[in-house]
Design a protein around this motif. Structure first.
Motif, short mmCIF file in Angstrom:
data_model
loop_
_atom_site.label_atom_id
_atom_site.label_comp_id
_atom_site.label_asym_id
_atom_site.label_seq_id
_atom_site.Cartn_x
_atom_site.Cartn_y
_atom_site.Cartn_z
N GLU A 16 22.69 33.90 34.53
CA GLU A 16 23.15 35.22 34.20
C GLU A 16 22.10 36.13 33.38
OE1 GLU A 16 27.12 35.15 32.85
OE2 GLU A 16 28.03 34.27 34.50
N GLY A 17 21.82 37.34 33.69
CA GLY A 17 21.14 38.18 32.61
C GLY A 17 19.68 37.85 32.57
N TRP A 18 19.30 36.75 33.49
CA TRP A 18 17.91 36.34 33.36
C TRP A 18 16.87 37.41 33.82
CZ3 TRP A 18 15.17 32.74 31.40
CH2 TRP A 18 13.94 32.47 31.83
N THR A 19 15.78 37.47 32.89
CA THR A 19 14.74 38.39 33.10
C THR A 19 13.29 37.63 32.82
OG1 THR A 19 14.69 39.12 30.66
CG2 THR A 19 15.83 40.37 32.18
N THR A 20 12.45 38.20 33.27
CA THR A 20 11.07 37.62 32.92
C THR A 20 10.62 37.28 31.68
OG1 THR A 20 10.09 38.34 35.31
CG2 THR A 20 8.65 37.63 33.52
N ARG A 21 10.28 36.16 31.14
CA ARG A 21 9.94 36.04 29.87
C ARG A 21 8.49 36.60 29.35
NH1 ARG A 21 14.96 36.30 29.47
NH2 ARG A 21 16.22 34.48 28.57
N ALA A 22 8.56 37.06 28.12
CA ALA A 22 7.20 37.43 27.60
C ALA A 22 5.90 36.31 27.74
CB ALA A 22 7.07 38.14 26.15
N PHE A 23 4.91 36.86 27.84
CA PHE A 23 3.63 36.02 27.90
C PHE A 23 3.42 35.63 26.08
CE2 PHE A 23 -0.76 34.76 27.89
CZ PHE A 23 -0.70 33.52 28.99
N PRO A 24 3.39 34.16 26.14
CA PRO A 24 3.12 33.82 24.65
C PRO A 24 1.76 34.54 23.97
CG PRO A 24 3.20 32.01 26.02
CD PRO A 24 3.12 32.97 26.72
N LYS A 26 -0.90 35.60 20.71
CA LYS A 26 -1.77 34.95 19.51
C LYS A 26 -1.30 35.02 18.39
CE LYS A 26 -5.75 34.61 22.80
NZ LYS A 26 -7.14 34.78 23.02
N VAL A 27 -0.27 34.31 17.97
CA VAL A 27 0.46 34.37 16.76
C VAL A 27 0.02 33.23 15.67
CG1 VAL A 27 2.32 35.79 17.75
CG2 VAL A 27 2.50 33.19 17.37
N VAL A 28 0.28 33.53 14.35
CA VAL A 28 0.20 32.41 13.21
C VAL A 28 1.50 32.21 13.00
CG1 VAL A 28 -0.33 31.96 10.98
CG2 VAL A 28 -1.70 33.58 12.14
N LEU A 29 1.73 30.69 13.24
CA LEU A 29 3.22 30.08 12.97
C LEU A 29 3.08 29.09 11.76
CD1 LEU A 29 3.60 28.89 16.68
CD2 LEU A 29 4.62 30.83 15.68
N VAL A 144 8.51 28.72 21.16
CA VAL A 144 8.59 28.97 22.82
C VAL A 144 10.23 28.83 23.11
CG1 VAL A 144 8.62 27.52 24.68
CG2 VAL A 144 6.80 27.40 23.34
N PHE A 145 11.07 28.43 22.49
CA PHE A 145 12.30 28.37 22.71
C PHE A 145 13.21 29.40 22.05
CE2 PHE A 145 12.09 23.73 23.88
CZ PHE A 145 12.43 24.06 25.36
N ASP A 146 12.88 29.52 20.67
CA ASP A 146 13.69 30.65 19.84
C ASP A 146 13.20 32.13 19.96
OD1 ASP A 146 15.26 28.51 18.87
OD2 ASP A 146 14.48 28.33 17.13
N ASP A 147 11.82 32.14 19.84
CA ASP A 147 11.00 33.62 19.82
C ASP A 147 10.98 34.23 21.26
OD1 ASP A 147 11.11 33.39 17.20
OD2 ASP A 147 9.12 33.06 16.96
N LEU A 148 10.43 33.19 22.07
CA LEU A 148 10.32 33.71 23.45
C LEU A 148 11.20 33.43 24.62
CD1 LEU A 148 6.60 32.34 23.89
CD2 LEU A 148 7.18 34.58 23.35
#
Length: 234
Positions: A16-24, A26-29, A144-148
């Motif tokens: 439900e409510g699925w949309t294409t996910r953003a491309f990762p 180049k961030v600093v973690l 990957v899981f929480d932000d994207l």
């Protein structure tokens, strides 16, 4: 309970409510012991080449690349990673020494299905079997899981690479099976072990990571306070 379509065929559950996910990006973690930075040829290349050299050629046995004969070869490989369309490479920076000590990459990025793989995991001798190694993996998973909000995170390795298989299991990945004779690399055949974490498993895995890292952070902090100096051993 089985889900049937109008033809009486069993099908998968609706997302439900699925949309294409953003491309990762180049961030600093940032973590307590390390940070992940977008891999940069000039900034990280020489440090990584030198620290990898301490391990010798055996570091590259189960990787499709390397060993590199000289710095220029390794710098060219960094260029190739950054130019590959579905690859986002990161350098792992030791927060105490401020030096690059390893790499991780997001590869095989499938935005439509919310699936990707962690690859080109190359840990120098000073990174292997340390808290930094675990935290670096956690930081990338969390992104990957929480932000994207991806659904699937994969790990693959040569079936003969026991340390990699054990690391995957220790980090919470589930073994999915073996693809036989799927690759020829460095003139050798390879059976590939497949592992994954999916989104519904991530909540419990994240809690385990956080508890483990918090306990060790407290231990290191208390030891440093008691000793009155910085500990070199994470």
């Amino acid at each position: 309970m089985a889900i049937l379509n109008k033809f009486g065929q069993e099908v998968g559950a609706d997302v439900e409510g699925w949309t294409t996910r953003a491309f990762p990006e180049k961030v600093v973690l940032k973590g307590n012991y390390c940070r992940l930075e977008p891999l940069d040829r000039e900034k990280h290349g020489p440090e990584l080449f030198n620290t990898y050299g301490k391990a010798g050629e055996k570091l590259w046995t189960y990787l499709p690349v390397g060993p590199f004969n000289n710095l220029e070869e390794y710098l060219e490989f960094i260029n190739e990673l950054n130019e590959t369309k579905d690859t986002v490479p990161f350098a792992i920076i030791n927060e105490e020494t401020k030096r690059a000590v390893g790499t991780l990459c997001l590869i095989r990025i499938d935005q439509a299905s919310g699936s990707l793989e962690v690859g080109y995991v190359v840990f120098s001798p000073e990174l292997q079997k340390t808290i930094i190694a675990t935290e670096a993996q956690f930081l990338l998973m969390k992104y990957v899981f929480d932000d994207l909000q991806y659904r699937r995170y994969e790990w693959k390795c040569d079936s003969l690479n026991g340390p990699s298989s054990r690391a995957a299991m220790r980090l919470g990945f589930k073994h999915e099976g073996t693809f036989r004779q799927v690759v020829v690399y460095k003139g050798r055949t390879r059976d590939t072990q497949w592992f994954s974490i999916i989104d519904k498993e991530w909540v419990d895995i994240r809690k385990t990571f956080e508890q483990w890292l918090d306990e060790r952070y407290s231990m290191v902090f208390n030891n440093r306070q008691r000793m009155g100096r910085h500990s070199q051993n994470f």
